[in-house]
Write an enzyme that holds these catalytic residues in place. Sequence first.
Site, PDB file in Angstrom:
ATOM      1  N   ARG A   1      -2.822   3.625  -5.497  1.00 34.67           N
ATOM      2  CA  ARG A   1      -2.526   4.802  -5.118  1.00 34.67           C
ATOM      3  C   ARG A   1      -0.819   5.141  -4.703  1.00 34.67           C
ATOM      4  O   ARG A   1      -0.816   4.312  -4.217  1.00 34.67           O
ATOM      5  CB  ARG A   1      -3.205   5.198  -3.574  1.00 34.67           C
TER       6      ARG A   1
ATOM      7  N   LYS B   1       4.942   1.286   0.740  1.00 35.65           N
ATOM      8  CA  LYS B   1       4.584   1.130   2.599  1.00 35.65           C
ATOM      9  C   LYS B   1       6.253   0.718   3.796  1.00 35.65           C
ATOM     10  O   LYS B   1       6.657  -0.281   3.230  1.00 35.65           O
ATOM     11  CB  LYS B   1       3.385  -0.010   2.938  1.00 35.65           C
TER      12      LYS B   1
HETATM   13  C1  9MG Z   1      -4.300   7.832   2.813  1.00 38.85           C
HETATM   14  N1  9MG Z   1      -3.248   6.686   2.522  1.00 38.85           N
HETATM   15  C2  9MG Z   1      -2.912   5.938   2.937  1.00 38.85           C
HETATM   16  N2  9MG Z   1      -2.159   4.722   2.559  1.00 38.85           N
HETATM   17  C3  9MG Z   1      -3.945   4.213   1.337  1.00 38.85           C
HETATM   18  C4  9MG Z   1      -4.179   3.118   1.376  1.00 38.85           C
HETATM   19  O1  9MG Z   1      -3.642   1.954   1.915  1.00 38.85           O
HETATM   20  N3  9MG Z   1      -4.999   3.060   1.259  1.00 38.85           N
HETATM   21  C5  9MG Z   1      -6.047   4.362   0.488  1.00 38.85           C
HETATM   22  N4  9MG Z   1      -7.279   4.459   0.043  1.00 38.85           N
HETATM   23  N5  9MG Z   1      -5.717   5.724   0.960  1.00 38.85           N
HETATM   24  C6  9MG Z   1      -4.108   5.489   1.837  1.00 38.85           C
END
Ligand code: 9MG
Length: 271
Positions: A253, A219
């Site tokens: 994720r 991120k």
């Molecule tokens: C699709 N997407 C991109 N960043 C995300 C995040 O932090 N959480 C979730 N659930 N989906 C995300």
Amino acid sequence: MQQILNKIRSGHWVVMGILNVTPDSFSDGGQFNRLDHALKHALQMQKQGAEVIDIGGESTRPGAKPVSLDEELQRVIPVIATIREYSDVAISIDTSKPEVMQAAIMAGASMVNDVNALHAEGALEVCANQPVAVCLMHKQGNPQTMQDNPQYADIVDEIRQYLVARVSCCIKSGIRSENIFIDPGFGFGKTLENNLSLLKEMQQFCTLGYPVLVGLSRKSMFGALLGRDVEQRLVASTSAAVIAYRQGARFFRVHDVAETCDALKLCEAVL
Ligand code: 9MG
């Protein structure tokens, strides 16, 4: 998906591998090449330890432009169908459109990951009428403008209240509480300071009674903090996953599946 829910409920971690099927994620043209590339990537992530593959056809990055329903369907449905043909890995659909949710479920997805927390008209109904897990994520604003000037009086409290309210809407609509994940939404309408507060206070989300999914991988908060380009954020992403794990997050994720699994295996072995 049931096995994954049980695993998380009993305190184990699960990694969700990210599979973006947006044009910038493929260097070549042709439908076959795109499907082949997506399938190989999904199978590789499964081999590295991902138990869920999250497939998205609309970028949610800051500044990203919306995609039409037809375009999104054309991007994701053939990919889901192809992965389903070759693998039994659980598939999550990353979308906010109820029509895409429905088509993805028909094609084999067993989870809906919605950064819009099922706000779109019809989204709650689609998820209530099928045996799917849902992830409700918090965001402030929309991808085009969300990073312009995010404002919170008490970020942790506001996001906790938001997630509790969305869970309540889901349950009222008929979604089973055991199928719900919550997510504070790192980077979605949050400054660097906001993101660091959320990571520091992760435990406050993990005690709400619903398993917490976190998306920290690569991120821009790590770019802002460390001055690193996106491909140089592995150490920060993995370290952040460990910090979240220590406070109770169990669903991750990520782009870098093998490395995250190594870190989480170590955490589990030690703790
Ligand atoms: C699709 N997407 C991109 N960043 C995300 C995040 O932090 N959480 C979730 N659930 N989906 C995300």
